[in-house]
Scaffold this motif. Structure first.
Motif, mmCIF file in Angstrom:
data_model
loop_
_atom_site.group_PDB
_atom_site.id
_atom_site.type_symbol
_atom_site.label_atom_id
_atom_site.label_comp_id
_atom_site.label_asym_id
_atom_site.label_seq_id
_atom_site.Cartn_x
_atom_site.Cartn_y
_atom_site.Cartn_z
ATOM 1 N N GLY B 138 44.010 6.994 40.245
ATOM 2 C CA GLY B 138 43.204 8.107 39.723
ATOM 3 C C GLY B 138 43.296 8.127 38.198
ATOM 4 O O GLY B 138 44.383 8.085 37.642
ATOM 5 N N ASP B 140 42.797 9.555 34.257
ATOM 6 C CA ASP B 140 42.916 10.855 33.615
ATOM 7 C C ASP B 140 41.556 11.328 33.098
ATOM 8 O O ASP B 140 40.593 10.546 33.007
ATOM 9 C CB ASP B 140 43.964 10.853 32.486
ATOM 10 N N ASN B 175 50.260 14.387 41.215
ATOM 11 C CA ASN B 175 49.059 13.638 41.612
ATOM 12 C C ASN B 175 47.806 14.119 40.864
ATOM 13 O O ASN B 175 46.717 14.221 41.428
ATOM 14 C CB ASN B 175 48.868 13.576 43.134
ATOM 15 N N GLY B 176 48.002 14.390 39.588
ATOM 16 C CA GLY B 176 46.865 14.640 38.709
ATOM 17 C C GLY B 176 46.170 15.966 38.936
ATOM 18 O O GLY B 176 44.942 16.021 38.965
ATOM 19 N N SER B 248 42.890 16.585 33.220
ATOM 20 C CA SER B 248 43.902 16.172 34.204
ATOM 21 C C SER B 248 44.483 14.816 33.825
ATOM 22 O O SER B 248 43.809 13.994 33.209
ATOM 23 C CB SER B 248 43.320 16.120 35.616
ATOM 24 N N ASN B 249 45.734 14.627 34.182
ATOM 25 C CA ASN B 249 46.378 13.331 33.965
ATOM 26 C C ASN B 249 46.007 12.370 35.087
ATOM 27 O O ASN B 249 45.375 12.751 36.070
ATOM 28 C CB ASN B 249 47.894 13.510 33.887
ATOM 29 N N SER B 250 46.423 11.128 34.933
ATOM 30 C CA SER B 250 46.137 10.116 35.938
ATOM 31 C C SER B 250 46.957 10.389 37.197
ATOM 32 O O SER B 250 47.778 11.308 37.232
ATOM 33 C CB SER B 250 46.468 8.743 35.379
ATOM 34 N N ASN B 251 46.739 9.599 38.212
ATOM 35 C CA ASN B 251 47.455 9.755 39.480
ATOM 36 C C ASN B 251 47.878 8.400 40.016
ATOM 37 O O ASN B 251 47.097 7.712 40.659
ATOM 38 C CB ASN B 251 46.554 10.485 40.485
ATOM 39 N N ILE B 252 49.161 8.014 39.740
ATOM 40 C CA ILE B 252 49.664 6.750 40.302
ATOM 41 C C ILE B 252 50.244 6.981 41.700
ATOM 42 O O ILE B 252 50.558 6.035 42.401
ATOM 43 C CB ILE B 252 50.739 6.073 39.410
#
Lengths: 310, 310
Positions: B138, B140, B175-176, B248-252
């Motif tokens: 995901g 950002d 998770n973002g 929103s931040n990314s989602n690794i």
């Protein structure tokens, strides 16, 4: 030497059982960590110690980090790593060798004795760096086991190393804190793909090879049951096992993240030839020459002075 | 029509005071929200309502989201937006017009009456979409005010709209989740740069123009004092004001994030010509024809049936 943890394979990856102890023949009598802390580390593969350093010490550490980055502003040394597409310094490596203050910090009794207790032996620094991750545009870093890289690219034979991250800015849930999968240190996830020569030049900025597959991450997460975030105030210290699966999300918040990072390796676990069929990475990433065990000394951070042994 | 909120300027951006009310002539007698909830929204620019929909309703909503994505698998409609460099569907727009289930959901009394209460009038849907953000990769999404875009590119004259995000997967800190700066809805941050024609084709995937500068974000954060994360279980609903600064931040993490997203606009705030000197964006992004106020109806999600008015 037998390769206990083969990786960078062709075909389907497997998940192998860990073949090394997690805590190496130590008890609470062998160092500063209490039984409860040792148990947490054994079970989860990490230990987060809030407010390990005082407010005053943190201020000095932050100043020294800035001072070092400033010293290296125009440096062309390979151990100074800059942001992709920019001139800003991202990390300075090998600070335990090239900077007096961080050399003294890396020998500081308070942290070295913890590493010795966890690894059950004398220790040395395998890698060190200071990291400055700017706010607004901090990139994410995908899941990885450090040991997988150290084993394949540096020739670390066994899982007998511990990373120590000294956190110099408050880590919130939203500014890209380190994420860890508890219990993941008990399993070795094989990665797919051959390692190219000089892979490190790319991999310091972004991982491509040595990346675990989605199914393995899902499997670890099912086992571990959760993802933990290393959030806490500046001055906290995170110890995490060499094989603990970790990563971090990006950081759009204005809050930067700085830390000092030392990898302690057991003196009985010195590097051999890389297990991937490549030349060893340079010395500033993985120390392999003139290895001597650290003589832990009390270090007065506020006065920047190594104290005489009591 | 006078442009109350000029943006996409040359030179240095300013921060302007909001010229519209936040809650528009309503009290707790005018809808389902209590005084406490209205006050929170007024002060912070958002309202997070945990477990707004039941576990059973969430299951149906998730199934319908998947069903819709599946229906659109081979669609070449412009309202189906796919991931950059991939074939996976990222979002399906205009679902209140092109899908019966989501049409009924968008008229559901339980949410429409909240939008009416906040906006102090009848409402219509300005934009709708379902979002599927995959785990592991995901991306950002940088800080932005939706109103800035809606004003400049769609011609929304006043701040009198509210976004409603129905959360269909658990939102964890890692998770973002949506990040919001509380209180930022009280200020309009001018953005620098001219808007190119057909900017929307890029901006649905990544924002470039209409991006606030670092100083303004720092200023808002100093005012607001904190960043809030919209974390909570599936079935929670987030209402946020058109001008609230968010990202929103990314989602690794492996956990995907899905939601249904409705933008309610006041019937007294219909779109005019875009305030940037461009053609209006397509209808599936910003409804401007055949605008009629929604007639709120109770909708039995489990039975997928609109109920007769009591």
């Amino acid at each position: 030497m037998k390769d206990l943890y083969p990786s960078r394979i062709k075909g389907m990856p497997s998940i192998l059982e860990r073949k090394d102890p997690i805590i190496h023949n130590s008890t609470k009598e062998d160092g500063p960590l209490q039984r409860k802390e040792l148990d947490f580390y054994e079970e989860n593969g990490y230990l987060f110690m809030e407010n390990f350093f005082s407010f005053e010490e943190v201020k000095v550490l932050q100043q020294e980090l800035k001072r070092n980055m400033n010293d290296n502003k125009s440096s062309h040394q390979p151990y100074v790593v800059r942001e992709t597409g920019g001139d800003e310094i991202r990390s300075v490596f090998d600070v335990h060798n090239n900077d007096e203050f961080f050399h003294n910090l890396s020998s500081h009794q308070r942290i070295v004795e913890i590493a010795q207790q966890l690894l059950g032996s004398q220790v040395y620094i395998n890698q060190s760096r200071i990291n400055f991750k700017p706010g607004f545009k901090g990139k994410d870093f995908y899941w990885h086991s450090d040991f997988e890289t150290w084993h394949m690219e540096d020739g670390m034979p066994n899982m007998r190393a511990v990373s120590c991250s000294i956190i110099l800015t408050d880590n919130y849930s939203y500014n890209g804190p380190l994420l860890l999968i508890p219990g993941s240190h008990r399993y070795f996830v094989q990665c797919v793909g051959e390692t190219p020569e000089n892979h490190f030049e790319q991999s310091l900025k972004m991982q491509n090879i040595g990346v675990p597959d989605h199914d393995s991450i899902n499997w670890l997460l099912e086992k571990g049951g959760r993802i933990d975030s290393a959030t806490g105030p500046a001055g906290s210290v995170l110890f995490f096992e060499s094989n603990t699966m970790h990563g971090s999300n990006s950081n759009i918040s204005p809050m930067p993240r700085s830390n000092v990072f030392f990898v302690f390796n057991s003196i009985e676990n010195k590097l051999v030839e890389p297990f991937a069929n490549i030349s060893p990475r340079p010395e500033f990433i993985a120390n392999r020459t003139n290895i001597k065990p650290i003589d832990p000394k009390p270090f007065d951070i506020n006065k920047k002075k190594v104290l005489l042994q009591q």
